[in-house]
Write an enzyme that holds these catalytic residues in place. Structure first.
Site, PDB file in Angstrom:
ATOM      1  N   ARG A 359       0.855  -1.192   0.000  1.00 17.64           N
ATOM      2  CA  ARG A 359       0.000   0.000   0.000  1.00 17.64           C
ATOM      3  C   ARG A 359       0.892   1.243   0.000  1.00 17.64           C
ATOM      4  O   ARG A 359       0.770   2.142   0.834  1.00 17.64           O
ATOM      5  CB  ARG A 359      -0.912  -0.003   1.218  1.00 17.64           C
ATOM      6  N   ARG A 365      -8.130   9.202   1.769  1.00 15.81           N
ATOM      7  CA  ARG A 365      -8.813   9.512   3.026  1.00 15.81           C
ATOM      8  C   ARG A 365      -7.862   9.392   4.208  1.00 15.81           C
ATOM      9  O   ARG A 365      -7.948  10.142   5.174  1.00 15.81           O
ATOM     10  CB  ARG A 365     -10.008   8.598   3.206  1.00 15.81           C
ATOM     11  N   ASP A 366      -6.932   8.419   4.112  1.00 14.07           N
ATOM     12  CA  ASP A 366      -6.003   8.220   5.225  1.00 14.07           C
ATOM     13  C   ASP A 366      -5.194   9.488   5.454  1.00 14.07           C
ATOM     14  O   ASP A 366      -5.065   9.981   6.578  1.00 14.07           O
ATOM     15  CB  ASP A 366      -5.042   7.060   4.921  1.00 14.07           C
ATOM     16  N   TRP A 488     -15.960   5.086   4.149  1.00 11.50           N
ATOM     17  CA  TRP A 488     -14.773   4.918   4.991  1.00 11.50           C
ATOM     18  C   TRP A 488     -14.459   3.441   5.229  1.00 11.50           C
ATOM     19  O   TRP A 488     -13.299   3.028   5.303  1.00 11.50           O
ATOM     20  CB  TRP A 488     -14.978   5.632   6.342  1.00 11.50           C
ATOM     21  N   ASP A 490     -13.767   0.141   4.084  1.00  5.32           N
ATOM     22  CA  ASP A 490     -13.309  -0.481   2.837  1.00  5.32           C
ATOM     23  C   ASP A 490     -14.110  -1.711   2.457  1.00  5.32           C
ATOM     24  O   ASP A 490     -14.061  -2.157   1.314  1.00  5.32           O
ATOM     25  CB  ASP A 490     -11.849  -0.953   3.017  1.00  5.32           C
ATOM     26  N   HIS A 641      -9.787   3.007  15.122  1.00  3.16           N
ATOM     27  CA  HIS A 641      -9.973   4.282  14.427  1.00  3.16           C
ATOM     28  C   HIS A 641     -11.393   4.807  14.694  1.00  3.16           C
ATOM     29  O   HIS A 641     -11.587   5.961  15.068  1.00  3.16           O
ATOM     30  CB  HIS A 641      -9.719   3.999  12.939  1.00  3.16           C
ATOM     31  N   GLN A 687      -4.589  -0.611  14.600  1.00  2.97           N
ATOM     32  CA  GLN A 687      -5.763  -0.399  13.753  1.00  2.97           C
ATOM     33  C   GLN A 687      -7.013  -1.017  14.387  1.00  2.97           C
ATOM     34  O   GLN A 687      -8.073  -0.446  14.376  1.00  2.97           O
ATOM     35  CB  GLN A 687      -5.514  -1.030  12.381  1.00  2.97           C
ATOM     36  N   GLY A 707      -5.260   5.282  11.069  1.00  2.00           N
ATOM     37  CA  GLY A 707      -6.016   6.498  11.362  1.00  2.00           C
ATOM     38  C   GLY A 707      -6.368   6.615  12.840  1.00  2.00           C
ATOM     39  O   GLY A 707      -6.767   7.681  13.310  1.00  2.00           O
TER      40      GLY A 707
END
Ligand code: GLC
Length: 799
Positions: A359, A365-366, A488, A490, A641, A687, A707
């Protein structure tokens, strides 16, 4: 069990045992040259990118989790016994007649490995000098015994064959045959070729003469051996190998004679480029390694450079320091949590022991969310990143899901098809822009003209309006925002026919915030448009109330997700917290929604994302979360998050006791004495934590790049402690546990260091009864900028 403690004065986490439940990492370096290093010196290095700048190899998901790494072996040349400067890879027994004693200090930008074994003390410090593309492993070896000793030191690191970590690890039919490395005049050189895909680098040692070397990994280790017992170390000498094909390593062997009490200082250095020539890749140029080492690899310079790193971090942390009745909150907010927000901002989701580099780049958005927590500390860097993000927005208002900073070309990027957009990506922009404007007070930023990703340009305000328009134009049959590829979450695909309450509430939030921003510039037509659109949207959003909570969305076939009558996925966390944060929910519904969250989703380790978790598909919705067992990740896991939003929402309702309970539930430091439960670093947010439906309930995963770091920082500093920048001044509106007598926050605000002192004589959770700035009473809860001086004290009494 406990494995270490916070040393807040030194800004270090000190591990007193190295055998932690999982590898506990730290980060080195900068965005130019970075590294991951674990408590056992496992880890790897990268140049500008975790995915396409690999220098030191990592075999991900290995056993143990973190090998290879930056290893230094010590060998007693009297009898051939050997161990390592970090507990692993040799793994000498920690108990017994000749125990190995390890102490590891993870600091900000460096890690120190101390060992005591057989009357030899070592201290190995790994770090990257500021702004440099090389790293030091500085090793001090001391004879703590009473007889003279001869100790051999051997370094060992695996050099990646290719800059691309995937080529290096997966495309073996090719990458195994390209590598070449040689030794000459004190330097190992991982050779360049005519193509620039190879990770050219050098490795050397200062402080002692090279006795022998190996550059071929398999000759250093020997067949059927591992880094635990390399044949070269056992034998007491390397084989002098040059590498042509297969795998390279960096092993330099030196020998030190130590009188009782004597210390020798040996410095290994690994750098990008070539030993004797300047090296560049078109955008970055580095000096010959020999020049860098001559200047930097001395004991004095190492001390100066370490001090420079410490002072750089002190500078990043100073803008926000807190003192509360909760020492664990203080250790996190003042040091480690703040540090994690910077690492997340720097590396996005690109490089950790879990984020292996696949990634690479900036998740849209992150990154928009990562900006929120560093803007007070590094406003220029935050603004630069925000500019970049805005140029990743397309002219129609959506956003590219991923920006590759090294190759991003505004005006020339392809426009995604509608179904490939995420419905939330561009809707995070109003939050990030507002955060910058609130921090700096500079509304002229809104007039900055920036290009779109695919074509054209607009002012920042224009970009924001376009983001809102995109979502308004892509609404479904019920007037709610289409879910598209995902919101948001995924793992929920509502598609172009289904609708997402998450994105609907985020749009409502954006309409409110953009209206407020536009009013700073007196753009009355934008203000009026936002108000009008918001009012219309609210009418539709209200229909998403299910009786006790808000639904998650509506499927392509018109069925609600997250409704009381469902067997699975009855209630979801995200829509309920965002109904409150966006200001959509009226006070009664806001409280009811959050009470439902408490009743159905909260647990001792945090709040599950949904309940009951899903096991069956639902018509009209892509539930890719079905791949996860119940309780894992997005399928009813405790997604930390999103937990931070519950802290924000409860704080906004003034319910400080509950906001704090939610905050403590996933506070890493809380698990220090019970590391077996959470398993990952007690100084780092993760996370998610496996949820109640999982047999792994309580175990946390994916630490570091998440996040969670940014939003929890916002939640605790701006909502729980309630110190929030606004254009007019510093708002102080805490929502704290009623048991607290008060707390203090030191906050840099527009170049002024301000102390906020909050007292709570009546033991309430929220409500500002009195606010004074340097003794001058002020109405309301905002200390106006015009009254704030450097050194000002804002006194707030709750009641
Ligand atoms: C991961 C992704 C983030 C997404 C979240 C929920 O954290 O990085 O973009 O919003 O998962 O699915």
């Amino acid at each position: 069990m406990r494995y270490g403690y916070f040393d807040d004065d030194a800004c270090e986490y000190v591990l007193t045992r190295p055998d932690t439940p999982r590898s506990w990492s730290n980060y080195l370096g900068s965005r130019l040259y970075g590294g991951i290093v674990t408590q056992n010196a496992g880890g790897f290095s990268f140049f500008r990118s975790g995915g396409t700048g690999r220098l030191l190899r990592m075999r991900f998901n290995g056993v143990p989790q973190d090998e290879p790494g930056r290893f230094v072996y010590l060998r007693d040349d009297a009898d051939g016994a050997f161990w390592s400067a970090s507990w692993q890879p040799v793994g000498t027994p920690l108990e017994g007649p000749e125990p190995y004693v390890a102490r590891v200090r993870h600091g900000l930008g460096y890690s120190v490995f101390e060992s005591d074994h057989r009357d030899i003390h070592t201290e190995m410090t790994t770090f990257v000098p500021q702004g440099q593309a090389f790293e030091h492993w500085s090793v001090e070896v001391t004879n703590t015994g009473t007889t003279p000793r001869t100790i051999s030191l051997f370094s060992y690191a695996e050099l990646a064959n290719e800059w691309s970590h995937q080529q290096d690890l997966l495309n073996l039919q090719y990458s195994q045959y390209v590598v070449r490395a040689s030794y000459s005049d004190g330097f190992i050189h991982r050779l360049n070729s005519t193509r620039d895909v190879f990770s050219e680098c050098w490795f050397t040692v200062t402080g002692a003469d090279v006795v022998s070397f190996d550059t071929d990994r398999d000759l250093f280790l020997g067949p059927y051996r591992t880094p635990r017992d390399p044949v070269a170390v056992e034998r007491g000498t390397c084989s002098g190998s040059e590498t042509v094909g297969d795998n390279a390593c960096a092993s330099l062997h030196v020998r030190v004679e130590l009188a009782p009490g004597e210390t020798r200082h040996v410095v290994y250095t690994l750098g990008v480029g070539s030993p004797d020539a300047e090296w560049g890749d078109g955008t970055v140029t580095v000096r010959p390694g020999r020049d860098s080492v001559a200047e930097f690899a001395t004991p004095e310079r190492i001390a100066t450079e370490l001090a420079a790193i410490r002072s750089e971090w002190a500078g990043h942390l100073a803008p926000l320091q807190v003192s509360t009745p909760d020492p664990q909150l203080d250790s996190m907010v003042n040091v480690w949590h703040a540090y994690q927000t910077h690492m997340t901002f720097n590396w996005s989701r690109g490089v950790s022991l879990i984020e292996t580099g696949g990634r690479d780049g900036l998740g849209y958005r992150d990154t928009a969310q990562d900006i929120l927590s560093v803007v007070h500390s590094i406003p220029e860097a935050a603004r630069e990143r925000l500019d970049l993000l805005l140029t990743g927005q397309t002219a129609e208002g959506g956003a590219l899901p991923l920006i590759k900073p090294l190759t991003h070309t505004p005006g020339k990027e392809p426009t995604p098809a509608l179904e490939d957009y995420r419905s939330d990506d561009a809707l995070w922009l109003p939050l990030s822009v507002a955060a910058l404007v609130d921090e700096t007070g500079d509304a002229t930023y809104l007039d900055t003209v920036l290009p779109y990703a695919d074509a054209g340009e607009d002012t920042v305000l224009g970009h924001l309006v376009q983001a809102l328009r995109f979502s308004l134009e892509h609404r479904g049959a019920h007037g709610l925002v289409q879910g598209l590829d995902a919101d948001w979450n995924d793992c929920i695909q509502f598609g172009t026919e289904g609708e997402s309450m998450f994105s609907t509430f985020l749009l409502a939030n954006g309409l409110r915030q953009v209206g407020e921003l536009a009013s700073l510039l007196e753009r009355t037509e934008v203000v009026a448009w936002c108000a009008e659109q918001l009012a219309l949207l609210l009418e539709d959003a209200e229909k998403a109330w299910d009786g006790d909570w808000y639904i998650r969305g509506i499927s392509a076939v018109g069925a609600p997700l997250g409704t009381a009558t469902a067997d699975e996925g009855r209630i979801y966390l995200e829509p309920n917290v965002w109904a409150v944060i966006s200001g959509v929910a009226n006070p009664g519904r806001a409280r009811q929604a959050m009470d439902s969250v408490h009743e159905h989703l909260a647990s001792e380790h945090g709040i599950a994302l949904c309940d009951p978790p899903h096991t069956k598909p639902i018509e009209g919705i892509g539930l890719s979360l079905l791949v996860f067992p119940p309780g894992h990740k997005e399928n009813g896991g405790i997604f930390c998050h999103a937990n931070s939003w519950a802290v924000v929402a409860e704080a906004m309702l003034g319910r400080g006791d509950r906001a704090y309970e939610y905050y403590r539930a996933y506070l890493p430091a809380r698990y220090e004495d019970d590391a077996e439960t959470r398993q990952v670093e007690p100084y780092v947010y993760s996370q998610f934590t496996h949820g109640p439906a999982s047999p792994r309930f309580g175990q946390s995963r994916n630490p570091w790049l998440t996040g969670t770091a940014s939003w929890t920082y916002v939640a605790v500093t701006q909502h729980l402690l309630g110190v929030r920048p606004t254009v007019a001044g510093l708002r102080v509106d805490p929502s704290i546990p009623s048991a607290w007598d008060g707390f203090e926050v030191r906050r840099r605000f527009r170049g002024r260091d301000v102390t906020v002192r909050v007292t709570n004589p009546d033991h309430v959770c929220s409500g500002v009864a009195r606010l004074t700035v340097d003794g001058t009473p002020v109405e309301g809860d905002v200390a106006p900028e015009c009254l704030l001086q450097d050194g000002s004290v804002v006194d707030v009494v709750l009641g």
